[in-house]
Scaffold this motif. Structure first.
Motif, PDB file in Angstrom:
ATOM      1  N   HIS A  68      42.865   3.760   6.167  1.00  0.00           N
ATOM      2  CA  HIS A  68      43.875   4.817   6.004  1.00  0.00           C
ATOM      3  C   HIS A  68      43.402   5.745   4.883  1.00  0.00           C
ATOM      4  CE1 HIS A  68      47.819   6.640   5.032  1.00  0.00           C
ATOM      5  NE2 HIS A  68      48.171   6.274   6.251  1.00  0.00           N
ATOM      6  N   PRO A  69      43.892   6.960   4.839  1.00  0.00           N
ATOM      7  CA  PRO A  69      43.531   7.833   3.705  1.00  0.00           C
ATOM      8  C   PRO A  69      43.908   7.230   2.348  1.00  0.00           C
ATOM      9  CG  PRO A  69      44.456   9.162   5.480  1.00  0.00           C
ATOM     10  CD  PRO A  69      44.622   7.707   5.883  1.00  0.00           C
ATOM     11  N   HIS A  70      44.976   6.395   2.302  1.00  0.00           N
ATOM     12  CA  HIS A  70      45.452   5.885   1.018  1.00  0.00           C
ATOM     13  C   HIS A  70      45.580   4.353   1.033  1.00  0.00           C
ATOM     14  CE1 HIS A  70      46.187  10.027   0.004  1.00  0.00           C
ATOM     15  NE2 HIS A  70      46.906  10.157   1.114  1.00  0.00           N
ATOM     16  N   ARG A  71      45.325   3.745  -0.134  1.00  0.00           N
ATOM     17  CA  ARG A  71      45.250   2.277  -0.193  1.00  0.00           C
ATOM     18  C   ARG A  71      46.584   1.581   0.079  1.00  0.00           C
ATOM     19  NH1 ARG A  71      45.624   4.292  -5.131  1.00  0.00           N
ATOM     20  NH2 ARG A  71      47.020   3.354  -6.667  1.00  0.00           N
ATOM     21  N   GLY A  72      47.681   2.168  -0.356  1.00  0.00           N
ATOM     22  CA  GLY A  72      48.967   1.502  -0.163  1.00  0.00           C
ATOM     23  C   GLY A  72      49.261   1.263   1.309  1.00  0.00           C
TER      24      GLY A  72
ATOM     25  N   ARG B 273      53.312   3.325  12.510  1.00  0.00           N
ATOM     26  CA  ARG B 273      54.110   3.271  11.282  1.00  0.00           C
ATOM     27  C   ARG B 273      53.346   3.834  10.091  1.00  0.00           C
ATOM     28  NH1 ARG B 273      57.015  -2.332   9.392  1.00  0.00           N
ATOM     29  NH2 ARG B 273      57.587  -1.715   7.274  1.00  0.00           N
ATOM     30  N   TRP B 274      52.010   3.577  10.054  1.00  0.00           N
ATOM     31  CA  TRP B 274      51.190   4.050   8.947  1.00  0.00           C
ATOM     32  C   TRP B 274      50.162   5.056   9.471  1.00  0.00           C
ATOM     33  CZ3 TRP B 274      52.637  -1.209   9.112  1.00  0.00           C
ATOM     34  CH2 TRP B 274      53.503  -1.612   8.088  1.00  0.00           C
ATOM     35  N   THR B 275      50.665   6.202   9.907  1.00  0.00           N
ATOM     36  CA  THR B 275      49.819   7.270  10.436  1.00  0.00           C
ATOM     37  C   THR B 275      49.264   8.093   9.269  1.00  0.00           C
ATOM     38  OG1 THR B 275      51.239   7.379  12.377  1.00  0.00           O
ATOM     39  CG2 THR B 275      49.824   9.268  11.979  1.00  0.00           C
ATOM     40  N   PRO B 276      48.021   8.548   9.296  1.00  0.00           N
ATOM     41  CA  PRO B 276      47.009   8.290  10.312  1.00  0.00           C
ATOM     42  C   PRO B 276      46.138   7.107   9.891  1.00  0.00           C
ATOM     43  CG  PRO B 276      46.272  10.026   8.844  1.00  0.00           C
ATOM     44  CD  PRO B 276      47.549   9.481   8.273  1.00  0.00           C
ATOM     45  N   GLY B 277      46.314   5.985  10.503  1.00  0.00           N
ATOM     46  CA  GLY B 277      45.524   4.809  10.152  1.00  0.00           C
ATOM     47  C   GLY B 277      44.824   4.262  11.373  1.00  0.00           C
ATOM     48  N   THR B 278      43.875   3.376  11.122  1.00  0.00           N
ATOM     49  CA  THR B 278      43.135   2.745  12.214  1.00  0.00           C
ATOM     50  C   THR B 278      43.120   1.236  11.997  1.00  0.00           C
ATOM     51  OG1 THR B 278      41.675   4.663  12.363  1.00  0.00           O
ATOM     52  CG2 THR B 278      40.925   2.640  13.428  1.00  0.00           C
ATOM     53  N   ILE B 279      43.347   0.489  13.074  1.00  0.00           N
ATOM     54  CA  ILE B 279      43.324  -0.975  13.011  1.00  0.00           C
ATOM     55  C   ILE B 279      42.229  -1.496  13.935  1.00  0.00           C
ATOM     56  CG2 ILE B 279      44.599  -3.117  13.511  1.00  0.00           C
ATOM     57  CD1 ILE B 279      45.885  -1.567  11.251  1.00  0.00           C
ATOM     58  N   VAL B 280      41.425  -2.429  13.445  1.00  0.00           N
ATOM     59  CA  VAL B 280      40.558  -3.214  14.326  1.00  0.00           C
ATOM     60  C   VAL B 280      40.769  -4.683  13.982  1.00  0.00           C
ATOM     61  CG1 VAL B 280      38.822  -1.431  14.765  1.00  0.00           C
ATOM     62  CG2 VAL B 280      38.538  -2.992  12.846  1.00  0.00           C
ATOM     63  N   CYS B 281      40.746  -5.529  15.008  1.00  0.00           N
ATOM     64  CA  CYS B 281      41.029  -6.949  14.794  1.00  0.00           C
ATOM     65  C   CYS B 281      40.278  -7.786  15.819  1.00  0.00           C
ATOM     66  CB  CYS B 281      42.535  -7.201  14.925  1.00  0.00           C
ATOM     67  SG  CYS B 281      42.995  -8.948  14.819  1.00  0.00           S
TER      68      CYS B 281
ATOM     69  N   PHE C  42      46.853  -1.452   2.763  1.00  0.00           N
ATOM     70  CA  PHE C  42      47.290  -2.826   2.456  1.00  0.00           C
ATOM     71  C   PHE C  42      48.499  -3.209   3.320  1.00  0.00           C
ATOM     72  CE2 PHE C  42      44.999  -2.657  -1.719  1.00  0.00           C
ATOM     73  CZ  PHE C  42      44.397  -3.894  -1.656  1.00  0.00           C
ATOM     74  N   ASP C  43      49.479  -2.329   3.390  1.00  0.00           N
ATOM     75  CA  ASP C  43      50.705  -2.638   4.139  1.00  0.00           C
ATOM     76  C   ASP C  43      50.420  -2.851   5.623  1.00  0.00           C
ATOM     77  OD1 ASP C  43      52.078  -2.410   1.786  1.00  0.00           O
ATOM     78  OD2 ASP C  43      52.952  -0.445   2.226  1.00  0.00           O
ATOM     79  N   ALA C  44      49.594  -1.994   6.201  1.00  0.00           N
ATOM     80  CA  ALA C  44      49.288  -2.106   7.631  1.00  0.00           C
ATOM     81  C   ALA C  44      48.522  -3.390   7.931  1.00  0.00           C
ATOM     82  CB  ALA C  44      48.491  -0.887   8.091  1.00  0.00           C
ATOM     83  N   CYS C  45      47.591  -3.746   7.054  1.00  0.00           N
ATOM     84  CA  CYS C  45      46.811  -4.975   7.259  1.00  0.00           C
ATOM     85  C   CYS C  45      47.727  -6.189   7.190  1.00  0.00           C
ATOM     86  CB  CYS C  45      45.700  -5.056   6.216  1.00  0.00           C
ATOM     87  SG  CYS C  45      44.487  -6.334   6.575  1.00  0.00           S
TER      88      CYS C  45
ATOM     89  N   LEU D  69      48.392  -8.360  20.810  1.00  0.00           N
ATOM     90  CA  LEU D  69      47.690  -7.867  19.618  1.00  0.00           C
ATOM     91  C   LEU D  69      47.539  -6.346  19.673  1.00  0.00           C
ATOM     92  CD1 LEU D  69      46.487  -8.982  17.045  1.00  0.00           C
ATOM     93  CD2 LEU D  69      44.415  -9.575  18.320  1.00  0.00           C
ATOM     94  N   SER D  70      47.291  -5.807  20.853  1.00  0.00           N
ATOM     95  CA  SER D  70      47.233  -4.347  21.014  1.00  0.00           C
ATOM     96  C   SER D  70      48.568  -3.721  20.636  1.00  0.00           C
ATOM     97  CB  SER D  70      46.906  -3.964  22.457  1.00  0.00           C
ATOM     98  OG  SER D  70      45.599  -4.331  22.784  1.00  0.00           O
ATOM     99  N   ALA D  71      49.651  -4.338  21.096  1.00  0.00           N
ATOM    100  CA  ALA D  71      50.980  -3.807  20.788  1.00  0.00           C
ATOM    101  C   ALA D  71      51.215  -3.794  19.284  1.00  0.00           C
ATOM    102  CB  ALA D  71      52.052  -4.643  21.494  1.00  0.00           C
ATOM    103  N   ILE D  72      50.819  -4.883  18.605  1.00  0.00           N
ATOM    104  CA  ILE D  72      51.000  -4.975  17.153  1.00  0.00           C
ATOM    105  C   ILE D  72      50.178  -3.900  16.440  1.00  0.00           C
ATOM    106  CG2 ILE D  72      50.503  -6.416  15.131  1.00  0.00           C
ATOM    107  CD1 ILE D  72      51.140  -8.863  17.014  1.00  0.00           C
ATOM    108  N   ALA D  73      48.920  -3.734  16.857  1.00  0.00           N
ATOM    109  CA  ALA D  73      48.047  -2.743  16.221  1.00  0.00           C
ATOM    110  C   ALA D  73      48.594  -1.330  16.429  1.00  0.00           C
ATOM    111  CB  ALA D  73      46.628  -2.868  16.770  1.00  0.00           C
ATOM    112  N   LEU D  74      49.114  -1.064  17.618  1.00  0.00           N
ATOM    113  CA  LEU D  74      49.688   0.264  17.884  1.00  0.00           C
ATOM    114  C   LEU D  74      50.951   0.490  17.063  1.00  0.00           C
ATOM    115  CD1 LEU D  74      49.077   0.494  21.740  1.00  0.00           C
ATOM    116  CD2 LEU D  74      47.931   1.819  19.945  1.00  0.00           C
ATOM    117  N   GLU D  75      51.743  -0.585  16.874  1.00  0.00           N
ATOM    118  CA  GLU D  75      52.925  -0.473  16.011  1.00  0.00           C
ATOM    119  C   GLU D  75      52.503  -0.097  14.589  1.00  0.00           C
ATOM    120  OE1 GLU D  75      55.116  -3.997  18.548  1.00  0.00           O
ATOM    121  OE2 GLU D  75      54.802  -4.302  16.393  1.00  0.00           O
ATOM    122  N   ALA D  76      51.440  -0.756  14.102  1.00  0.00           N
ATOM    123  CA  ALA D  76      50.959  -0.482  12.739  1.00  0.00           C
ATOM    124  C   ALA D  76      50.430   0.945  12.630  1.00  0.00           C
ATOM    125  CB  ALA D  76      49.884  -1.495  12.354  1.00  0.00           C
ATOM    126  N   GLU D  77      49.682   1.372  13.649  1.00  0.00           N
ATOM    127  CA  GLU D  77      49.134   2.730  13.585  1.00  0.00           C
ATOM    128  C   GLU D  77      50.239   3.789  13.668  1.00  0.00           C
ATOM    129  OE1 GLU D  77      44.611   1.978  15.294  1.00  0.00           O
ATOM    130  OE2 GLU D  77      46.048   3.066  16.529  1.00  0.00           O
TER     131      GLU D  77
END
Lengths: 98, 150
Positions: free
Chosen positions: B97-101, B69-77, B104-107, B59-67
């Motif tokens: 993330h600063p922007h909604r698109g 790909r969609w920089t600067p974003g934050t994931i918590v799960c 949504f994509d990262a989530c 799950l850490s690996a997945i969250a880091l992949e998302a962060e």
């Protein structure tokens, strides 16, 4: 056996050295083998495929798929990946999180 | 980034508060709950079981992949394990993330990859007393889920 032990952390294997690794089982695989972990005896050099073959040969192993997912040290592994003393192996049934 | 396998109730609002920052214009929350029917068969309860150490690593690996790909974003799960009742929250994911698109994509990325890769299993209890381990449609892989590139 010419070698009594291998220094901890040694990178090179000693050919034919015997060791055991724990293999964790989960969900349906644990039910089929009647255990949540088994110890598997190996001789170096050993691979994830060697561990899998040994588990499939246990009583109940015939009810497992022939090629389940295998993890070594918390990462998905290919069957050719090395298994060394101190490693933790797991068979990973099809996942169902979410 | 924070991910955790928990054995207690999930407080989704707490996850939203955790990522609150004036740099984030959007926070997308996904909540998964225990449903009363699967494949047309009435379900009365569920057990979730995890290979917790590997589940948190994957799950850490997945969250880091998302962060990444969609920089600067934050994931918590958080994903819950143990016995759950109908309607209980099994998983919650926040992507900020600063922007909604991008949020949504990262989530969406995190929940879809979680269902394919994270070693968690679910046993359904049915109205007739039977219990059965179930598989995610996308989780029935027979090969390395990340391909042969690693």
């Amino acid at each position: 056996m010419p070698y009594a032990s291998v220094p901890s952390g040694a990178e090179a294997f000693v050919f034919g050295m015997r060791f055991t690794v724990p293999v964790l089982l989960f969900a349906r695989y644990a039910d089929e083998l009647g255990a949540e972990s088994v110890n598997i005896a190996l001789a170096s050099p050993a691979t994830a495929g060697d561990v899998l073959s040994a588990v499939l040969a246990l009583p109940g192993g015939e009810r497992l798929p022939r090629a389940p997912m295998v993890a070594v040290n918390l990462r998905y592994a290919a069957l050719g990946d090395a298994v060394n003393p101190g490693d933790e192996v797991a068979l990973i049934p099809p996942v169902a999180g979410g | 980034m924070r991910v955790e396998i928990v054995e207690r109730a999930i407080d989704a609002t707490a996850l939203l508060n955790e990522v609150a920052a004036i740099t984030n214009g959007a926070s997308v929350l996904f909540v998964g709950t225990v449903r009363d029917v699967n494949g047309g068969r009435p379900v009365t309860a569920l057990d979730y079981r995890a290979y917790s150490s590997m589940a948190e690593a994957e799950l850490s690996a997945i969250a880091l992949e998302a962060e990444a790909r969609w920089t600067p974003g934050t994931i918590v799960c958080e994903h819950r394990v143990g016995s759950l009742a109908l309607g209980d929250v099994s998983v919650a994911i926040v992507a900020a993330h600063p922007h909604r698109g991008a949020a949504f994509d990262a989530c969406r990325y995190v929940i879809e990859e979680l269902k394919k890769r994270v070693p968690i299993w679910k046993r359904e209890h049915y109205a007739d007393g039977e219990r059965s381990w179930v598989e995610n449609a996308a989780g029935a892989q027979r090969t390395h889920p990340r391909g042969a590139e690693r």
